[in-house]
Design a protein around this motif. Sequence first.
Motif, short mmCIF file in Angstrom:
data_model
loop_
_atom_site.label_atom_id
_atom_site.label_comp_id
_atom_site.label_asym_id
_atom_site.label_seq_id
_atom_site.Cartn_x
_atom_site.Cartn_y
_atom_site.Cartn_z
N GLU A 113 0.84 -1.22 0.00
CA GLU A 113 0.00 0.00 0.00
C GLU A 113 0.87 1.25 0.00
N PHE A 114 2.01 1.18 0.68
CA PHE A 114 2.91 2.33 0.72
C PHE A 114 3.47 2.61 -0.67
N VAL A 115 3.80 1.54 -1.42
CA VAL A 115 4.33 1.72 -2.77
C VAL A 115 3.23 2.22 -3.71
N ARG A 116 2.01 1.74 -3.52
CA ARG A 116 0.91 2.22 -4.36
C ARG A 116 0.65 3.71 -4.15
N GLU A 117 0.84 4.19 -2.93
CA GLU A 117 0.70 5.63 -2.69
C GLU A 117 1.78 6.40 -3.45
#
Length: 448
Positions: free
Chosen positions: A171-175
Amino acid sequence: MGLREDLERFKEIGEERREDLESFIRYGDLSGSESDTIEIPIKVVDLPEFEYDRLDKGGVGQGQGDTPDVGQPVGQPEAQPGDGDGDGDEDGEPGEEGGEHGHYEMDPEEFAEELDEELGLDLEPKGKEVIEEVEGDFTDVTRTGPNSTLDFERLFKQGLKRKLATDFDEEFVREAMRVAGATPESVYEWCRGENILVSLAWIESEWDAIPGEERGRWDSFAQMTEEVERTTAVQRIRRKGLKEVPFRRDDERYRHPEIEEKKQKNVVVVNIRDVSGSMRETKRELVERTFTPLDWYLQGKYDNAEFVYIAHDADAWEVDREEFFGIRSGGGTRISSAYELAKEILEEEYPWAEWNRYVFAAGDSENSSNDTTEKVIPLMRDIPANLHAYVETQPGGTAINATHAEEVESAFGDGDGVVVARVGAAEDVTDAIYEVLSTESGSDGGNE
């Protein structure tokens, strides 16, 4: 059959006809053997050989000039070296050299095996220093083995380490993909700078899943990092559980028992002999005839045994093996001096906690007044040993003042790891050896 086959056949016949082992011990010549080689005489079958007569001189009817006429006296032929005639030169003297005798050679181990069989013994060596390999705990691992020995705990830990090392916050990379102007390549470069182990292929596979209206949510990667909380792998596992662990064949290890080396106790044999003035030739011979085979036997039974040799009259001193078998002395007798020296040597060099001990003594049982009861017996009790043995050598029966063996026997009886044997003649030797060895076999040792 050729000469070589004949020779081998004669050797076999000779070995089969070697002196009986029990007879050899009782009556044979023990002095020709060494500590590591026992030579037992055999009845050698003489091998056939050719002999030639010398006819080159002195014959009638052959001559080289000056041939005598008929009836003319013929002189004696000249003596030849080795003929045994003539002026008695050393080459011709009879009886100067003994004939060659055949022997069957055996080492102490073979001697011990045959003596066991000959005397009906079945002794297991005690105190033999043997390195024994035994299976210990399953602490060793190899890359191959049966599935039943697969170390699954180790395999899981290796996989879990890899999972934690390669896992990242998706999720952090998707942000990061929602940063204005970002591309898959720029997101990948940013992740590498942040030590986020994600592949470019994964970013490209997830790129189209980000809605267009959400792109540009963050002005920069720095702003996104400040606003979005990044979770650790442990936090994610606690929250969502562990769905899979990446196992690899390289991580497989199979448990094997650790091979442990165990050493049995060492063994030391103390041999004591009386060399006082009362020990005449026959007594000395009986001591040596008893101790020599006993010494061979113990060397054969205990590969790593150590031997201590002590001689005594009124005083005691340590000697080497060669001197022990053949020593001559004189003077009075104080048997306790030998046990005092034995105790000193054993305590300094062979501690009871680490060594099995055997103390063998021999003599004619004559001792100074009260020395046996007041000193020897207490010393024997003070010297922990698997076995104490005393061999009395008193030809023709016990002398009036030969009371040592009787007093030892009375003090210890049949127990306490003490044995007394008596040798009055050569035919008693094997019985005495059997008595000592069979007692040693039945002793619990106390140090096993």
